[in-house]
Write a protein that holds these residues in place. Structure first.
Motif, PDB file in Angstrom:
ATOM      1  N   GLN A 167      36.835  45.749  34.498  1.00 35.52           N
ATOM      2  CA  GLN A 167      35.912  44.869  35.205  1.00 35.52           C
ATOM      3  C   GLN A 167      36.453  43.438  35.250  1.00 35.52           C
ATOM      4  N   LEU A 168      37.007  42.982  34.128  1.00 36.50           N
ATOM      5  CA  LEU A 168      37.609  41.648  34.085  1.00 36.50           C
ATOM      6  C   LEU A 168      38.810  41.559  35.008  1.00 36.50           C
ATOM      7  N   LEU A 169      39.625  42.613  35.044  1.00 42.89           N
ATOM      8  CA  LEU A 169      40.786  42.632  35.926  1.00 42.89           C
ATOM      9  C   LEU A 169      40.362  42.552  37.388  1.00 42.89           C
ATOM     10  N   ALA A 170      39.319  43.302  37.745  1.00 46.21           N
ATOM     11  CA  ALA A 170      38.802  43.261  39.118  1.00 46.21           C
ATOM     12  C   ALA A 170      38.298  41.867  39.460  1.00 46.21           C
ATOM     13  N   LEU A 171      37.652  41.216  38.484  1.00 45.31           N
ATOM     14  CA  LEU A 171      37.145  39.866  38.705  1.00 45.31           C
ATOM     15  C   LEU A 171      38.282  38.869  38.871  1.00 45.31           C
ATOM     16  N   VAL A 172      39.347  39.024  38.094  1.00 45.76           N
ATOM     17  CA  VAL A 172      40.519  38.157  38.229  1.00 45.76           C
ATOM     18  C   VAL A 172      41.092  38.264  39.638  1.00 45.76           C
ATOM     19  N   ILE A 173      41.217  39.463  40.132  1.00 44.84           N
ATOM     20  CA  ILE A 173      41.735  39.675  41.487  1.00 44.84           C
ATOM     21  C   ILE A 173      40.808  39.040  42.526  1.00 44.84           C
ATOM     22  N   PHE A 174      39.498  39.192  42.315  1.00 38.80           N
ATOM     23  CA  PHE A 174      38.519  38.592  43.231  1.00 38.80           C
ATOM     24  C   PHE A 174      38.658  37.067  43.256  1.00 38.80           C
ATOM     25  N   PHE A 175      38.698  36.450  42.075  1.00 38.10           N
ATOM     26  CA  PHE A 175      38.853  34.994  42.006  1.00 38.10           C
ATOM     27  C   PHE A 175      40.167  34.552  42.642  1.00 38.10           C
ATOM     28  N   SER A 176      41.225  35.301  42.380  1.00 39.68           N
ATOM     29  CA  SER A 176      42.537  34.964  42.910  1.00 39.68           C
ATOM     30  C   SER A 176      42.536  34.938  44.431  1.00 39.68           C
ATOM     31  N   LEU A 177      42.003  35.985  45.043  1.00 42.09           N
ATOM     32  CA  LEU A 177      41.962  36.072  46.507  1.00 42.09           C
ATOM     33  C   LEU A 177      41.011  35.034  47.092  1.00 42.09           C
ATOM     34  N   THR A 178      39.873  34.831  46.433  1.00 41.64           N
ATOM     35  CA  THR A 178      38.905  33.850  46.928  1.00 41.64           C
ATOM     36  C   THR A 178      39.486  32.441  46.902  1.00 41.64           C
ATOM     37  N   MET A 190      35.364  20.990  47.309  1.00 44.93           N
ATOM     38  CA  MET A 190      34.165  21.123  46.485  1.00 44.93           C
ATOM     39  C   MET A 190      34.127  20.055  45.395  1.00 44.93           C
ATOM     40  N   PRO A 191      32.920  19.632  44.996  1.00 38.92           N
ATOM     41  CA  PRO A 191      32.795  18.644  43.904  1.00 38.92           C
ATOM     42  C   PRO A 191      33.386  19.174  42.607  1.00 38.92           C
ATOM     43  N   TRP A 192      33.934  18.237  41.838  1.00 36.88           N
ATOM     44  CA  TRP A 192      34.458  18.509  40.502  1.00 36.88           C
ATOM     45  C   TRP A 192      35.482  19.644  40.500  1.00 36.88           C
ATOM     46  N   SER A 193      36.235  19.731  41.570  1.00 36.78           N
ATOM     47  CA  SER A 193      37.366  20.667  41.644  1.00 36.78           C
ATOM     48  C   SER A 193      36.956  22.128  41.473  1.00 36.78           C
ATOM     49  N   PHE A 194      35.758  22.466  41.916  1.00 38.19           N
ATOM     50  CA  PHE A 194      35.309  23.850  41.826  1.00 38.19           C
ATOM     51  C   PHE A 194      36.237  24.766  42.614  1.00 38.19           C
ATOM     52  N   ASP A 195      36.757  24.271  43.731  1.00 37.47           N
ATOM     53  CA  ASP A 195      37.673  25.075  44.551  1.00 37.47           C
ATOM     54  C   ASP A 195      38.984  25.354  43.813  1.00 37.47           C
ATOM     55  N   ILE A 196      39.437  24.392  43.011  1.00 40.40           N
ATOM     56  CA  ILE A 196      40.644  24.617  42.212  1.00 40.40           C
ATOM     57  C   ILE A 196      40.335  25.587  41.073  1.00 40.40           C
ATOM     58  N   ALA A 197      39.126  25.486  40.528  1.00 42.75           N
ATOM     59  CA  ALA A 197      38.729  26.348  39.410  1.00 42.75           C
ATOM     60  C   ALA A 197      38.745  27.825  39.794  1.00 42.75           C
ATOM     61  N   LEU A 198      38.566  28.116  41.078  1.00 40.14           N
ATOM     62  CA  LEU A 198      38.629  29.511  41.533  1.00 40.14           C
ATOM     63  C   LEU A 198      40.004  30.117  41.259  1.00 40.14           C
ATOM     64  N   THR A 199      41.033  29.269  41.290  1.00 40.25           N
ATOM     65  CA  THR A 199      42.378  29.722  40.934  1.00 40.25           C
ATOM     66  C   THR A 199      42.646  29.516  39.451  1.00 40.25           C
ATOM     67  N   GLY A 200      42.167  28.403  38.907  1.00 38.04           N
ATOM     68  CA  GLY A 200      42.380  28.116  37.490  1.00 38.04           C
ATOM     69  C   GLY A 200      41.804  29.183  36.585  1.00 38.04           C
ATOM     70  N   VAL A 201      40.660  29.754  36.955  1.00 38.69           N
ATOM     71  CA  VAL A 201      40.016  30.764  36.114  1.00 38.69           C
ATOM     72  C   VAL A 201      40.845  32.042  36.060  1.00 38.69           C
ATOM     73  N   VAL A 202      41.695  32.263  37.068  1.00 38.99           N
ATOM     74  CA  VAL A 202      42.603  33.423  37.043  1.00 38.99           C
ATOM     75  C   VAL A 202      43.536  33.312  35.840  1.00 38.99           C
ATOM     76  N   PHE A 203      44.132  32.140  35.658  1.00 35.13           N
ATOM     77  CA  PHE A 203      45.055  31.927  34.540  1.00 35.13           C
ATOM     78  C   PHE A 203      44.303  31.858  33.209  1.00 35.13           C
ATOM     79  N   TYR A 204      43.096  31.302  33.232  1.00 32.43           N
ATOM     80  CA  TYR A 204      42.287  31.220  32.018  1.00 32.43           C
ATOM     81  C   TYR A 204      41.924  32.618  31.529  1.00 32.43           C
ATOM     82  N   LEU A 205      41.420  33.442  32.425  1.00 36.95           N
ATOM     83  CA  LEU A 205      41.079  34.821  32.074  1.00 36.95           C
ATOM     84  C   LEU A 205      42.316  35.598  31.642  1.00 36.95           C
ATOM     85  N   ALA A 206      43.439  35.337  32.318  1.00 37.77           N
ATOM     86  CA  ALA A 206      44.688  36.013  31.961  1.00 37.77           C
ATOM     87  C   ALA A 206      45.132  35.637  30.560  1.00 37.77           C
TER      88      ALA A 206
END
Length: 361
Positions: A167-178, A190-206
């Motif tokens: 489930q976490l792996l699927a979410l990582v892929i979702f965040f990565s593509l989004t 987006m405010p407070w770099s939320f748009d960057i966080a969509l990619t940053g969370v990929v590396f964080y989760l990884a």
């Protein structure tokens, strides 16, 4: 009593090598920002290489270090600690940057003083602080702090509600593509770099996933495997065009993640194997202070060094000037680190403590 004063050897070594790795990463941030001031091809290529993995590395380290189980059932404590450790420093360093640049404009550009004061008014900077990814931040590197805050919130919600690895792996892929599709097709930031966080969370989760499942296996890999991984890292870094997470520039999707992850894993392996450096540990343990102050120091040197060299009638090569600048920035950061740790620890979300003193030996 003695046991309480001495940490477990394995834990100490782990913290030391991670601090050394963070030290290298924050120095790369400084070098990356300095390299943009120079026009040579060498500096462009150096900047291209650094930007291919250094910010993903910070997200990965943060995910690697998070102790999720500690906060799993105390969400308020988790959020409170994140506010103290990331948001309060963000506002503090933003205020320092505002005062610094307003002062510089007043002293060195009096002819446009009124215009600059209007453009950098309190209202304008409040807007910039709350919309940190829109290119208005006076101290650009500070984008990382609210971005990491958003990233950690996304991680906590995801990890708390998804128990299975698939489930976490699927979410990582979702965040990565989004994150990639957003950067490609949507110009609104987006405010407070939320748009960057969509990619940053990929590396964080990884990073979190790596720590929980693959760390032991990975560090047993043979050197030839790491050498091949390093070659992949170098080739993908330079095959892809320059990336910049702050500006949502990733270029080739596959090459971006290949260069970032291969670089992260290579440097994780290297720093796990080599003896920790006390100098790198010092800078790594104080990376937050360096993030907040180094851009101001670079801005100061940008204008003062050429004037000083001209006054002394010194003519030096661009490469030597670059090396001197790196040395001076890193040296100038030491008193800022010591003073902040000693007199303003609350700004960093810490209690008063003795600062980490730089020692060699």
């Amino acid at each position: 009593m003695l046991i309480n004063l001495i940490c477990n050897k394995e834990t100490c070594m782990r913290n030391n090598w991670i601090d050394s790795l963070k030290g290298m990463a924050i120095i790369l941030v400084v070098i990356g920002h300095l390299s943009t001031l120079f026009s040579g091809l060498v500096f462009y290529k150096l900047n291209q290489y650094i930007y291919s993995f250094h910010m993903p590395l910070f997200f990965f380290i943060s995910g690697y270090l998070i102790n999720f189980e500690k906060y799993m059932n105390i969400e308020k404590t988790y959020f409170k600690k994140r506010v103290y450790s990331l948001i309060i420093p963000y506002f503090f360093f933003s205020a320092i940057a505002y005062l610094f640049y307003i002062t510089m404009d007043y002293l060195y550009q009096p002819q446009i003083h009124n215009i600059e004061l209007f453009e950098k008014s309190v209202v304008f900077n409040l807007y910039a602080i709350f919309c940190s990814a829109n290119g208005y931040l006076l101290d650009t590197p500070l984008w990382f702090l609210p971005c990491l805050f958003i990233t950690e919130i996304l991680f906590f919600i995801s990890r708390k509600n998804l128990k299975e690895n698939y489930q976490l792996l699927a979410l990582v892929i979702f965040f990565s593509l989004t994150g990639f599709l957003y950067s490609t097709y949507i110009p609104l930031r987006m405010p407070w770099s939320f748009d960057i966080a969509l990619t940053g969370v990929v590396f964080y989760l990884a990073g979190h996933f790596f720590k929980k499942n693959y760390e032991t296996v990975f560090f047993r890999k043979r050197y030839i495997f790491i050498f091949v991984l390093f070659l992949i890292h170098i080739m993908s870094s330079f095959t892809n065009s320059r990336v910049d997470m702050y500006k949502l520039i990733y270029n080739n999707y596959f090459l971006f993640y290949l260069s970032a992850f291969s670089g992260i894993l290579v440097y994780f392996y290297i720093f796990k194997r080599i003896k920790p450096s006390k100098i790198l540990q010092f800078y790594g343990r104080n990376s937050l202070i360096i993030l907040g102050f180094h851009y101001i120091i670079i801005s100061t040197l940008k204008y003062t060094l050429p004037v000083l060299f001209s006054h002394l009638n010194l003519k030096i090569s661009e490469t030597l000037f670059f090396i001197i600048s790196i040395f001076l920035v890193l040296l100038s950061l030491i008193p800022a680190i010591v003073i902040t740790n000693r007199y303003f620890p609350c700004i960093l979300g810490k209690k008063a403590e003795k600062p980490h003193i730089l020692a060699v030996g």
